[in-house]
Motif scaffolding. Sequence first.
Motif, PDB file in Angstrom:
ATOM      1  N   GLY A 118      12.623 -19.006 -38.803  1.00  0.00           N
ATOM      2  CA  GLY A 118      11.284 -18.984 -38.219  1.00  0.00           C
ATOM      3  C   GLY A 118      10.772 -20.335 -37.758  1.00  0.00           C
ATOM      4  O   GLY A 118       9.594 -20.495 -37.463  1.00  0.00           O
ATOM      5  N   LYS A 119      11.652 -21.344 -37.706  1.00  0.00           N
ATOM      6  CA  LYS A 119      11.203 -22.677 -37.302  1.00  0.00           C
ATOM      7  C   LYS A 119      11.031 -22.745 -35.795  1.00  0.00           C
ATOM      8  O   LYS A 119      11.774 -22.108 -35.054  1.00  0.00           O
ATOM      9  N   ASP A 120      10.071 -23.579 -35.364  1.00  0.00           N
ATOM     10  CA  ASP A 120       9.929 -23.815 -33.933  1.00  0.00           C
ATOM     11  C   ASP A 120      11.174 -24.523 -33.415  1.00  0.00           C
ATOM     12  O   ASP A 120      11.788 -25.318 -34.124  1.00  0.00           O
ATOM     13  N   ARG A 121      11.519 -24.227 -32.173  1.00  0.00           N
ATOM     14  CA  ARG A 121      12.650 -24.928 -31.547  1.00  0.00           C
ATOM     15  C   ARG A 121      12.160 -25.596 -30.284  1.00  0.00           C
ATOM     16  O   ARG A 121      11.198 -25.154 -29.655  1.00  0.00           O
ATOM     17  N   GLU A 122      12.833 -26.645 -29.926  1.00  0.00           N
ATOM     18  CA  GLU A 122      12.472 -27.355 -28.702  1.00  0.00           C
ATOM     19  C   GLU A 122      13.418 -26.947 -27.576  1.00  0.00           C
ATOM     20  O   GLU A 122      14.641 -26.967 -27.742  1.00  0.00           O
ATOM     21  N   VAL A 123      12.836 -26.554 -26.465  1.00  0.00           N
ATOM     22  CA  VAL A 123      13.634 -26.249 -25.278  1.00  0.00           C
ATOM     23  C   VAL A 123      13.453 -27.408 -24.310  1.00  0.00           C
ATOM     24  O   VAL A 123      12.324 -27.757 -23.956  1.00  0.00           O
ATOM     25  N   VAL A 124      14.566 -28.003 -23.924  1.00  0.00           N
ATOM     26  CA  VAL A 124      14.499 -29.102 -22.957  1.00  0.00           C
ATOM     27  C   VAL A 124      14.791 -28.512 -21.575  1.00  0.00           C
ATOM     28  O   VAL A 124      15.936 -28.249 -21.229  1.00  0.00           O
ATOM     29  N   ALA A 125      13.737 -28.269 -20.818  1.00  0.00           N
ATOM     30  CA  ALA A 125      13.913 -27.608 -19.522  1.00  0.00           C
ATOM     31  C   ALA A 125      14.296 -28.608 -18.440  1.00  0.00           C
ATOM     32  O   ALA A 125      15.053 -28.282 -17.519  1.00  0.00           O
ATOM     33  N   VAL A 126      13.748 -29.814 -18.525  1.00  0.00           N
ATOM     34  CA  VAL A 126      14.072 -30.879 -17.556  1.00  0.00           C
ATOM     35  C   VAL A 126      14.366 -32.122 -18.385  1.00  0.00           C
ATOM     36  O   VAL A 126      13.528 -32.550 -19.184  1.00  0.00           O
ATOM     37  N   ASP A 127      15.564 -32.671 -18.221  1.00  0.00           N
ATOM     38  CA  ASP A 127      16.035 -33.700 -19.147  1.00  0.00           C
ATOM     39  C   ASP A 127      16.367 -34.996 -18.404  1.00  0.00           C
ATOM     40  O   ASP A 127      17.452 -35.134 -17.842  1.00  0.00           O
ATOM     41  N   ASP A 128      15.402 -35.904 -18.371  1.00  0.00           N
ATOM     42  CA  ASP A 128      15.626 -37.240 -17.819  1.00  0.00           C
ATOM     43  C   ASP A 128      16.149 -37.179 -16.377  1.00  0.00           C
ATOM     44  O   ASP A 128      17.211 -37.711 -16.059  1.00  0.00           O
ATOM     45  N   VAL A 129      15.386 -36.525 -15.533  1.00  0.00           N
ATOM     46  CA  VAL A 129      15.777 -36.366 -14.125  1.00  0.00           C
ATOM     47  C   VAL A 129      15.151 -37.475 -13.279  1.00  0.00           C
ATOM     48  O   VAL A 129      13.949 -37.732 -13.375  1.00  0.00           O
ATOM     49  N   SER A 130      15.988 -38.141 -12.500  1.00  0.00           N
ATOM     50  CA  SER A 130      15.523 -39.189 -11.582  1.00  0.00           C
ATOM     51  C   SER A 130      16.169 -38.978 -10.220  1.00  0.00           C
ATOM     52  O   SER A 130      17.350 -38.642 -10.139  1.00  0.00           O
ATOM     53  N   PHE A 131      15.386 -39.155  -9.179  1.00  0.00           N
ATOM     54  CA  PHE A 131      15.942 -39.148  -7.817  1.00  0.00           C
ATOM     55  C   PHE A 131      14.876 -39.659  -6.865  1.00  0.00           C
ATOM     56  O   PHE A 131      13.698 -39.786  -7.229  1.00  0.00           O
ATOM     57  N   SER A 132      15.293 -39.973  -5.665  1.00  0.00           N
ATOM     58  CA  SER A 132      14.311 -40.299  -4.630  1.00  0.00           C
ATOM     59  C   SER A 132      14.770 -39.678  -3.324  1.00  0.00           C
ATOM     60  O   SER A 132      15.962 -39.401  -3.145  1.00  0.00           O
ATOM     61  N   VAL A 133      13.821 -39.423  -2.446  1.00  0.00           N
ATOM     62  CA  VAL A 133      14.143 -38.833  -1.141  1.00  0.00           C
ATOM     63  C   VAL A 133      13.444 -39.661  -0.072  1.00  0.00           C
ATOM     64  O   VAL A 133      12.235 -39.914  -0.168  1.00  0.00           O
ATOM     65  N   PRO A 134      14.191 -40.123   0.941  1.00  0.00           N
ATOM     66  CA  PRO A 134      13.545 -40.900   2.003  1.00  0.00           C
ATOM     67  C   PRO A 134      12.690 -40.009   2.905  1.00  0.00           C
ATOM     68  O   PRO A 134      12.887 -38.789   2.943  1.00  0.00           O
ATOM     69  N   THR A 135      11.780 -40.618   3.610  1.00  0.00           N
ATOM     70  CA  THR A 135      10.915 -39.859   4.521  1.00  0.00           C
ATOM     71  C   THR A 135      11.765 -39.075   5.525  1.00  0.00           C
ATOM     72  O   THR A 135      12.686 -39.616   6.128  1.00  0.00           O
ATOM     73  N   GLY A 136      11.438 -37.799   5.665  1.00  0.00           N
ATOM     74  CA  GLY A 136      12.167 -36.948   6.604  1.00  0.00           C
ATOM     75  C   GLY A 136      13.406 -36.326   6.007  1.00  0.00           C
ATOM     76  O   GLY A 136      14.057 -35.499   6.649  1.00  0.00           O
ATOM     77  N   GLY A 137      13.739 -36.683   4.754  1.00  0.00           N
ATOM     78  CA  GLY A 137      14.944 -36.132   4.123  1.00  0.00           C
ATOM     79  C   GLY A 137      14.682 -34.768   3.507  1.00  0.00           C
ATOM     80  O   GLY A 137      13.539 -34.347   3.326  1.00  0.00           O
ATOM     81  N   VAL A 138      15.773 -34.069   3.214  1.00  0.00           N
ATOM     82  CA  VAL A 138      15.682 -32.783   2.519  1.00  0.00           C
ATOM     83  C   VAL A 138      16.654 -32.830   1.346  1.00  0.00           C
ATOM     84  O   VAL A 138      17.872 -32.890   1.547  1.00  0.00           O
ATOM     85  N   LEU A 139      16.104 -32.851   0.143  1.00  0.00           N
ATOM     86  CA  LEU A 139      16.959 -32.799  -1.039  1.00  0.00           C
ATOM     87  C   LEU A 139      17.047 -31.351  -1.495  1.00  0.00           C
ATOM     88  O   LEU A 139      16.035 -30.748  -1.864  1.00  0.00           O
ATOM     89  N   GLY A 140      18.235 -30.777  -1.426  1.00  0.00           N
ATOM     90  CA  GLY A 140      18.451 -29.430  -1.942  1.00  0.00           C
ATOM     91  C   GLY A 140      18.726 -29.515  -3.429  1.00  0.00           C
ATOM     92  O   GLY A 140      19.499 -30.368  -3.868  1.00  0.00           O
ATOM     93  N   VAL A 141      18.074 -28.653  -4.210  1.00  0.00           N
ATOM     94  CA  VAL A 141      18.328 -28.613  -5.652  1.00  0.00           C
ATOM     95  C   VAL A 141      18.908 -27.240  -5.967  1.00  0.00           C
ATOM     96  O   VAL A 141      18.271 -26.219  -5.706  1.00  0.00           O
ATOM     97  N   VAL A 142      20.144 -27.238  -6.483  1.00  0.00           N
ATOM     98  CA  VAL A 142      20.825 -25.966  -6.733  1.00  0.00           C
ATOM     99  C   VAL A 142      21.222 -25.855  -8.198  1.00  0.00           C
ATOM    100  O   VAL A 142      21.340 -26.851  -8.902  1.00  0.00           O
ATOM    101  N   GLY A 143      21.457 -24.627  -8.624  1.00  0.00           N
ATOM    102  CA  GLY A 143      21.892 -24.370  -9.996  1.00  0.00           C
ATOM    103  C   GLY A 143      21.585 -22.928 -10.335  1.00  0.00           C
ATOM    104  O   GLY A 143      20.840 -22.253  -9.619  1.00  0.00           O
ATOM    105  N   GLU A 144      22.165 -22.472 -11.431  1.00  0.00           N
ATOM    106  CA  GLU A 144      21.936 -21.091 -11.847  1.00  0.00           C
ATOM    107  C   GLU A 144      20.502 -20.886 -12.315  1.00  0.00           C
ATOM    108  O   GLU A 144      19.811 -21.849 -12.646  1.00  0.00           O
ATOM    109  N   SER A 145      20.134 -19.624 -12.422  1.00  0.00           N
ATOM    110  CA  SER A 145      18.848 -19.277 -12.992  1.00  0.00           C
ATOM    111  C   SER A 145      18.759 -19.859 -14.405  1.00  0.00           C
ATOM    112  O   SER A 145      19.730 -19.784 -15.163  1.00  0.00           O
ATOM    113  N   GLY A 146      17.640 -20.481 -14.740  1.00  0.00           N
ATOM    114  CA  GLY A 146      17.487 -21.053 -16.085  1.00  0.00           C
ATOM    115  C   GLY A 146      17.962 -22.485 -16.190  1.00  0.00           C
ATOM    116  O   GLY A 146      17.907 -23.082 -17.258  1.00  0.00           O
ATOM    117  N   CYS A 147      18.407 -23.088 -15.073  1.00  0.00           N
ATOM    118  CA  CYS A 147      18.924 -24.460 -15.156  1.00  0.00           C
ATOM    119  C   CYS A 147      17.797 -25.487 -15.156  1.00  0.00           C
ATOM    120  O   CYS A 147      18.025 -26.669 -15.381  1.00  0.00           O
TER     121      CYS A 147
END
Length: 335
Positions: A36-65
């Motif tokens: 019955g203990k609480d658990r921690e779900v790490v949904a986003v884990d230390d994500v870093s990126f940058s996108v230049p003006t006019g760019g398109v960064l596609g983010v892909v992965g399975e459901s739940g990623c």
Amino acid sequence: MSTATTMVRPQETAATPAIEVRNLRRTFRIKGGLLGKDREVVAVDDVSFSVPTGGVLGVVGESGCGKSTLARVILNLLPPTSGEVLVEGRRLSALDRRARARLIQPIFQDPFSSLNPRRRIKDIVAMPLVAQGNIPARQVNDRVAEMLTRVGLSAEQGERFPAQLSGGQRQRVAIARALVLRPRIVICDEPTSALDVSVQAQILNLLAELRRELNLTYLFISHNLAVVEHVASEVAVMYLGRIVERAEADALFRAPRHPYTRALLASVLTPEPGLGVPDVGLGDTLPDPANIPPGCRFHPRCPVAEPRCAVQVPQAVATTDGAAECLLLEGAAQP
Ligand code: SF4
């Protein structure tokens, strides 16, 4: 390119990315773990990126990623546990809601549920302008009319209600509403997944056209690799909350470096719009963000895992066009 009259905004230089995400992390606590203990779900884990003006960064992965949580954290619909988001050098967390809305806007998957059924289309598109509180009514009307034209809707369609439009037309309304404030960044979260295949291409072409015309920068989240290949200049592959590979789109589709990316590319995409789960050919062990494996988080499903993968955490290794987190790449000569 640059002229003497080119304006440089405060804190902005030629090298300032349109959007920069620094060490973003989002966790949730869930009840009902062992004893019955609480658990921690790490949904986003230390994500870093940058996108230049006019760019398109596609983010892909399975459901739940974690890709949709990432979108919501960037949009400040969910506060980050840590990390920050900058748009043109400005910290989003330091801005109020109206200022944020002028910089960054979302387009979500299901236009029907995101449009108020009791409002006319023109009023739905006008809402972000009205919410700014200081734009004269005449200017609001002019900008709504201009946006409707840009997305291919008539003034007569502007008088209708959402239920009187097709799915594709409703997504055009959602796009008009997102762009009416002329934001710098648009977060497109599965914007075509709920649409018929025949309409998807029209919406993708419209988004590409508007990006060029309005000099927009997109974060384009999708489970559909064919769509991402069509629209993205760069691609980030997410697995259990982390970006495990990032590369120029051409390079990633031509020569994926991470075993998970290879599995995704070899996958059979579901023909069910909205189902969102590609068959990645890696068995039934769906990733569980409440139970992230030690070592390389992909090791229980990795077809080329070695014993060390269960204990050693891979670091990002620079590749020709980006980076990937895999122990097999560490110390190996990059082509
Ligand atoms: Fe597979 Fe090991 Fe590379 Fe992880 S580190 S992707 S388990 S080979």
